[in-house]
Design an enzyme around this catalytic site. Structure first.
Site, PDB file in Angstrom:
ATOM      1  CE1 TYR A  50      -3.662   2.598   0.774  1.00 49.84           C
ATOM      2  CE2 TYR A  50      -1.799   3.227   2.595  1.00 49.84           C
ATOM      3  CZ  TYR A  50      -3.037   3.802   1.924  1.00 49.84           C
ATOM      4  OH  TYR A  50      -3.700   4.842   1.999  1.00 49.84           O
ATOM      5  N   PRO A 205      17.561  -9.413  -0.464  1.00 45.76           N
ATOM      6  CG  PRO A 205      17.256 -10.544  -2.559  1.00 45.76           C
ATOM      7  CD  PRO A 205      16.551  -9.454  -1.540  1.00 45.76           C
ATOM      8  CE  LYS A 214      24.480  -1.045  -6.597  1.00 43.59           C
ATOM      9  NZ  LYS A 214      23.240  -0.967  -7.480  1.00 43.59           N
TER      10      LYS A 214
END
Length: 313
Positions: A50, A205, A214
């Site tokens: 929501y 995850p 990165k």
């Protein structure tokens, strides 16, 4: 390839598509491309809420249903109980708020039901029985096919399951943060899931992007860590320990000839009790890498090495 969601009869591929960035860094055109690629790979479970994007995530998904993708091809999971007013995060898991939010979600999604509906978080401000009464209402009125919780500890999920069980309503899922950088769930949530029969969806995850490697040489421009929409998103996982784990994931990926994303997702996916990791891709390339993880099974020696380095402090 497909897994049961907990002990329910619902089956999904072991990878879910997250929508938290829809309406922010992922526009409607990109989101549509992601859903198409996701379905083409044989996956079904799309996770939204929501409060994501101030409602834009659900609206974006709703715009696709039937026009772009058949409603019945998707397993839609949404959540209620958290939203933002300006910069303020508000939690309200009262019966009134949850019922209002689910009806709003259904309007945005342009559907008469969701496949899975979750209470987005625990709150000490509302009796658990009241929160769960909204889940029971959603099932008995046909607004949801299955119900569960999100961000509950092991004992909280067990208590919710017990109370729902008295009403002959199964709790099928607990959505939690879980990765090589956040393994707290192994102490209580995952054992509870295995013992009691509910499934686990793992959000973040990839350790908020850190496990892609990165961030090893600093914070790159354009990453979520620099996004105004997600302030300090990755900051928690930019410490020395996290960098060691990220380096180990990168080394494992090089040895296997795959990407770090594939390694990190495969590790989470195959942990005991996990139904699926949730991947929130910003680009098509990121999604393709995540989908490639479905074909990867990590060798036991790689799993052991990652367990060891991620467990060191």
């Amino acid at each position: 390839m497909h897994r049961r969601v907990g002990s329910s009869g619902l089956r999904v591929a072991p990878l879910a598509l997250g929508t938290m960035t829809w309406g922010n860094s992922v526009d409607r055109h990109e989101a549509t491309d992601h859903v198409r690629a996701f379905l083409d790979a044989g996956c079904q479970l799309v996770d939204t809420a929501y409060g994501y994007g101030g409602g834009d995530a659900e609206r974006c998904l709703g715009d696709m249903l039937d026009h772009v993708v058949p409603r019945d091809d998707l397993v839609i999971c949404t959540k209620a109980g958290i939203h933002r007013v300006g910069d303020e995060r508000r939690v309200d898991v009262s019966r009134r708020a949850l019922m209002q939010q689910l009806d709003s979600s259904l309007q945005r999604l342009r559907t008469d039901h969701v496949d899975v509906w979750l209470a987005h978080t625990w709150s000490d401000e509302v009796p658990l029985s009241e929160t769960l009464s909204a889940l029971e209402w959603a099932l008995t009125t046909g607004r949801a096919r299955y119900v569960g919780v999100s961000n509950y500890s092991g004992w909280q999920a067990a208590r919710a399951l017990s109370l729902l069980e008295a009403a002959r309503i199964p709790l099928v899922l607990n959505e939690i943060q879980y990765s090589l950088l956040e393994r707290e769930a192994e102490s209580d949530v995952l054992p509870a899931a295995e013992s009691l029969g509910f499934g686990v969806l793992a959000w973040s995850p990839l350790g908020r992007g850190v496990l892609t490697g990165k961030y090893r040489s600093g914070v790159p421009a354009g990453s979520r860590a620099t996004s105004p929409d997600f302030p300090a998103f990755a900051e928690r996982f930019l410490d020395e320990h996290s960098m060691r784990v990220a380096e180990a994931v990168v080394m494992a990926a090089k040895g296997l000839g795959v990407t770090p994303t594939e390694v990190a997702l495969a590790w989470v996916r195959d942990r005991p009790g996990v139904t699926a990791p949730i991947v929130g891709a910003r680009t098509g390339a990121q999604l393709r890498s995540a989908l490639a993880s479905l074909e990867l099974t990590l060798p036991p020696e790689i799993v052991e090495a990652l367990d060891d380095v991620s467990g060191e402090r």
